[in-house]
Design an enzyme around this catalytic site. Sequence first.
Site, PDB file in Angstrom:
ATOM      1  N   ASP A  70       0.881  -1.161   0.000  1.00  0.00           N
ATOM      2  CA  ASP A  70       0.000   0.000   0.000  1.00  0.00           C
ATOM      3  C   ASP A  70       0.920   1.212   0.000  1.00  0.00           C
ATOM      4  OD1 ASP A  70      -2.357   1.555   0.272  1.00  0.00           O
ATOM      5  OD2 ASP A  70      -2.049   1.701   2.434  1.00  0.00           O
ATOM      6  N   GLU A 175      -1.062  -0.948  -6.042  1.00  0.00           N
ATOM      7  CA  GLU A 175      -2.306  -0.332  -6.501  1.00  0.00           C
ATOM      8  C   GLU A 175      -2.090   0.438  -7.787  1.00  0.00           C
ATOM      9  OE1 GLU A 175      -3.798   1.888  -2.776  1.00  0.00           O
ATOM     10  OE2 GLU A 175      -1.646   1.677  -2.691  1.00  0.00           O
ATOM     11  N   CYS A 227     -12.309  -5.804   5.681  1.00  0.00           N
ATOM     12  CA  CYS A 227     -11.475  -6.549   6.628  1.00  0.00           C
ATOM     13  C   CYS A 227     -10.749  -7.669   5.875  1.00  0.00           C
ATOM     14  CB  CYS A 227     -12.344  -7.143   7.732  1.00  0.00           C
ATOM     15  SG  CYS A 227     -11.482  -8.343   8.763  1.00  0.00           S
ATOM     16  N   CYS A 230     -11.920 -11.372   7.371  1.00  0.00           N
ATOM     17  CA  CYS A 230     -13.210 -12.017   7.127  1.00  0.00           C
ATOM     18  C   CYS A 230     -13.975 -11.429   5.940  1.00  0.00           C
ATOM     19  CB  CYS A 230     -14.078 -11.944   8.383  1.00  0.00           C
ATOM     20  SG  CYS A 230     -14.645 -10.274   8.763  1.00  0.00           S
ATOM     21  N   CYS A 246     -12.607  -4.742  13.415  1.00  0.00           N
ATOM     22  CA  CYS A 246     -13.637  -5.259  12.531  1.00  0.00           C
ATOM     23  C   CYS A 246     -14.829  -5.746  13.352  1.00  0.00           C
ATOM     24  CB  CYS A 246     -13.068  -6.399  11.698  1.00  0.00           C
ATOM     25  SG  CYS A 246     -14.330  -7.309  10.795  1.00  0.00           S
ATOM     26  N   CYS A 249     -15.391  -9.825  12.752  1.00  0.00           N
ATOM     27  CA  CYS A 249     -14.599 -10.893  13.371  1.00  0.00           C
ATOM     28  C   CYS A 249     -13.825 -10.422  14.598  1.00  0.00           C
ATOM     29  CB  CYS A 249     -13.641 -11.500  12.355  1.00  0.00           C
ATOM     30  SG  CYS A 249     -12.352 -10.353  11.802  1.00  0.00           S
ATOM     31  N   ASP A 256      -3.221   0.680   7.215  1.00  0.00           N
ATOM     32  CA  ASP A 256      -2.406   0.511   6.011  1.00  0.00           C
ATOM     33  C   ASP A 256      -2.016  -0.945   5.765  1.00  0.00           C
ATOM     34  OD1 ASP A 256      -2.488   3.241   5.501  1.00  0.00           O
ATOM     35  OD2 ASP A 256      -0.775   3.623   6.819  1.00  0.00           O
TER      36      ASP A 256
HETATM   37 ZN   LIG Z   1     -13.188  -9.078  10.035  1.00  0.00          ZN
END
Ligand SMILES: [Zn+2]
Length: 278
Positions: A70, A175, A227, A230, A246, A249, A256
Amino acid sequence: MCLQLSKSSNKHHVKLPKLGIMRFKAGIKIPEKIKSVTVRLSPTGKYYAVLLVEYEKQTFNKTGRQLGIDLGVADLVIGSDGIKFPTIRFDKILARKKHYWEKRLARRRLQAQKEIAWDKHNKVLNPRCLDDFKNYKKAKLMVAEYNEKMTNQRNDYLHKITVQLVKDNDVIVMEDLKAKNLLRNHKLSRAIVNQSWREMRRMLEYKCAWCGKTLVIVNPYKTSQICSECGYDDGKHTLDIRDWTCPGCGHHHDRDINAAKNILRLGTSLGKRVVTSA
Ligand SMILES: [Zn+2]
């Protein structure tokens, strides 16, 4: 044009047509056989010889590792493995000295322009031009020197980062910068950081091609809000949110590193969003 390094001396001389034997400085050993030479004059009055040579292809050993990266503002590069390279503002380090000469340059240019106008008005036989003003030229050279120094320092840093990334990994996923520029606006440092990102991509492209590694470019869409554990979409995160938990999860993410993990997944999965690959 076929040229040879001068046999008569050590490895610090090159024989050029019409110019004869020239002394030069180089950080690396130059191969004996040179195919062509392009000589370039920099704004600071230094001559650079760009040599086209044949050499054994350099390859780095396969490591079996894949890395998503990133690109950021505070940290220039953030890897999916947690590695971070900070942004170094080389322009700020030399800013004061450069500013000293920029002020002088502006003042001396103005003064010179006044005198040129005076010459013109009085129809002087040999009117002066800007380059006839020694003090102006000196200030111009000093500003160019500082600009060159900053560029050299920045490029040296980028070379070190990209060599390490290419050496340590077989596949690098990054990216697409075109999409990224729109996503993250960051006033002052934006132009400088953008330039570093572009240069880094260019270096990664040719270094991966040279060393038998792969560079994959992906669309960064939603990489900072999903995330990586998950797949839960947490919605848009503003730039000031550096870490988040998150709700799906319960995993706590560094913003980052999570984005870098998502980028890696996009580039190494079936790759629906792959834009180009070098
Ligand atoms: Zn998650």
